[in-house]
Design an enzyme around this catalytic site. Structure first.
Site, PDB file in Angstrom:
ATOM      1  N   CYS A   1       0.814  -1.161   0.085  1.00  0.00           N
ATOM      2  CA  CYS A   1      -0.186  -0.059  -0.107  1.00  0.00           C
ATOM      3  C   CYS A   1       0.758   1.166   0.050  1.00  0.00           C
ATOM      4  O   CYS A   1       2.002   1.014  -0.273  1.00  0.00           O
ATOM      5  CB  CYS A   1      -0.962  -0.021   1.264  1.00  0.00           C
ATOM      6  SG  CYS A   1      -0.378   0.088   2.794  1.00  0.00           S
TER       7      CYS A   1
ATOM      8  N   ASN B   1       2.224   1.432   4.448  1.00  0.00           N
ATOM      9  CA  ASN B   1       2.575   0.331   4.967  1.00  0.00           C
ATOM     10  C   ASN B   1       2.344   0.170   6.395  1.00  0.00           C
ATOM     11  O   ASN B   1       3.110  -0.563   7.345  1.00  0.00           O
ATOM     12  CB  ASN B   1       4.176  -0.026   4.698  1.00  0.00           C
ATOM     13  CG  ASN B   1       4.383  -1.679   5.157  1.00  0.00           C
ATOM     14  OD1 ASN B   1       5.566  -2.065   5.608  1.00  0.00           O
ATOM     15  ND2 ASN B   1       3.421  -2.510   5.234  1.00  0.00           N
TER      16      ASN B   1
ATOM     17  N   CYS C   1      -1.311   0.772   7.342  1.00  0.00           N
ATOM     18  CA  CYS C   1      -2.744   0.778   7.504  1.00  0.00           C
ATOM     19  C   CYS C   1      -3.298  -0.633   6.717  1.00  0.00           C
ATOM     20  O   CYS C   1      -3.476  -1.655   7.551  1.00  0.00           O
ATOM     21  CB  CYS C   1      -3.730   2.062   6.803  1.00  0.00           C
ATOM     22  SG  CYS C   1      -3.469   3.344   7.942  1.00  0.00           S
ATOM     23  N   ARG C   2      -3.288  -0.632   5.659  1.00  0.00           N
ATOM     24  CA  ARG C   2      -3.830  -1.642   4.739  1.00  0.00           C
ATOM     25  C   ARG C   2      -2.948  -2.817   4.608  1.00  0.00           C
ATOM     26  O   ARG C   2      -3.550  -3.991   4.689  1.00  0.00           O
ATOM     27  CB  ARG C   2      -4.376  -1.187   3.081  1.00  0.00           C
ATOM     28  CG  ARG C   2      -5.650  -0.216   3.465  1.00  0.00           C
ATOM     29  CD  ARG C   2      -5.705   0.477   1.888  1.00  0.00           C
ATOM     30  NE  ARG C   2      -4.581   1.621   1.897  1.00  0.00           N
ATOM     31  CZ  ARG C   2      -4.286   2.190   0.813  1.00  0.00           C
ATOM     32  NH1 ARG C   2      -5.162   2.093  -0.126  1.00  0.00           N
ATOM     33  NH2 ARG C   2      -3.247   2.963   0.415  1.00  0.00           N
ATOM     34  N   SER C   3      -1.549  -2.829   3.899  1.00  0.00           N
ATOM     35  CA  SER C   3      -0.961  -3.800   3.588  1.00  0.00           C
ATOM     36  C   SER C   3      -0.335  -4.719   5.120  1.00  0.00           C
ATOM     37  O   SER C   3      -0.259  -5.862   4.637  1.00  0.00           O
ATOM     38  CB  SER C   3       0.189  -3.467   2.661  1.00  0.00           C
ATOM     39  OG  SER C   3       1.048  -2.679   3.568  1.00  0.00           O
TER      40      SER C   3
ATOM     41  N   ASP D   1      -7.855   3.813   1.101  1.00  0.00           N
ATOM     42  CA  ASP D   1      -6.968   3.973   1.984  1.00  0.00           C
ATOM     43  C   ASP D   1      -8.141   4.793   3.262  1.00  0.00           C
ATOM     44  O   ASP D   1      -8.691   5.802   3.343  1.00  0.00           O
ATOM     45  CB  ASP D   1      -6.250   5.472   1.484  1.00  0.00           C
ATOM     46  CG  ASP D   1      -5.250   5.716   2.528  1.00  0.00           C
ATOM     47  OD1 ASP D   1      -5.298   5.538   3.737  1.00  0.00           O
ATOM     48  OD2 ASP D   1      -4.202   6.438   2.293  1.00  0.00           O
TER      49      ASP D   1
HETATM   50  P1  4NP Z   1      -1.686   2.947   3.919  1.00  0.00           P
HETATM   51  O1  4NP Z   1      -2.425   4.265   4.629  1.00  0.00           O
HETATM   52  O2  4NP Z   1      -1.085   2.895   2.548  1.00  0.00           O
HETATM   53  O3  4NP Z   1      -2.780   2.057   3.957  1.00  0.00           O
HETATM   54  O4  4NP Z   1      -0.686   2.345   5.165  1.00  0.00           O
HETATM   55  C1  4NP Z   1      -1.667   5.358   4.510  1.00  0.00           C
HETATM   56  C2  4NP Z   1      -0.879   5.749   5.904  1.00  0.00           C
HETATM   57  C3  4NP Z   1      -0.374   6.996   6.107  1.00  0.00           C
HETATM   58  C4  4NP Z   1      -0.316   7.666   5.139  1.00  0.00           C
HETATM   59  C5  4NP Z   1      -1.036   7.313   3.697  1.00  0.00           C
HETATM   60  C6  4NP Z   1      -1.729   6.341   3.857  1.00  0.00           C
HETATM   61  N1  4NP Z   1       0.336   9.110   5.184  1.00  0.00           N
HETATM   62  O5  4NP Z   1      -0.020  10.012   4.142  1.00  0.00           O
HETATM   63  O6  4NP Z   1       1.103   9.203   6.075  1.00  0.00           O
END
Ligand code: 4NP
Length: 145
Positions: free
Chosen positions: A7, A10, A12-14, A115
């Site tokens: 994602c 790294n 939240c989702r992955s 996201d």
């Molecule tokens: P992820 O979510 O891609 O599912 O881990 C996010 C976590 C942090 C951010 C964006 C997406 N960020 O912009 O900090």
């Protein structure tokens, strides 16, 4: 089989996808890891909301640490699953050839895992359910091969 979940951050989702797919596979036979295309959260544990929703469903992801996706991952992993089309573009951009590009697919065949970072806790439950369903399909495919 070696599978990488990707994602943006790294956190939240992955990390959820890594923990959920590991729980569905025989980890003596298969390896599952995760990475983010961005470096913002490298070294950090998963978002507390991801840790909580996983825990609620019996999966412990608290010890994971975020890392950034690198072009070496194309060589090591057999399949690379991304959560959304933006992740897809970010990963494909680093591929050296068509064989590497063919390893990359959206985790949910033709839909995105949105996201949840800027939303509330219900977003994490929805994302858990989407990833869980998609990982059941992936795990069945791997076990049938
Ligand atoms: P992820 O979510 O891609 O599912 O881990 C996010 C976590 C942090 C951010 C964006 C997406 N960020 O912009 O900090």
């Amino acid at each position: 089989m070696k599978i990488l979940m990707v994602c943006l951050g790294n956190i939240c989702r992955s990390p959820l996808a890594e923990g959920i797919l590991q729980a569905k596979l025989d980890i003596r036979k298969h390896q599952v890891d995760s990475a983010g295309t961005a470096a913002y959260h490298v070294g950090n544990p998963p978002d507390p909301r991801s840790i909580a929703v996983a825990y609620k469903h019996g999966i412990d992801i608290h010890a994971q640490k975020a890392r950034q996706f690198t072009s070496n991952d194309f060589e090591y992993f057999d399949r690379i699953y991304v959560m959304d089309r933006s992740n897809y573009q970010n990963v494909i951009r680093l591929a050296a050839n068509d064989q590497q590009k063919q390893k990359v697919a959206l985790l949910r065949i033709s839909e995105e895992v949105p996201d949840p970072y800027y939303g509330g806790d219900d977003g994490f439950e929805k994302v858990f359910q989407m990833i869980d369903q998609a990982c059941s399909i992936v795990a069945n495919q791997i076990q049938d091969e």
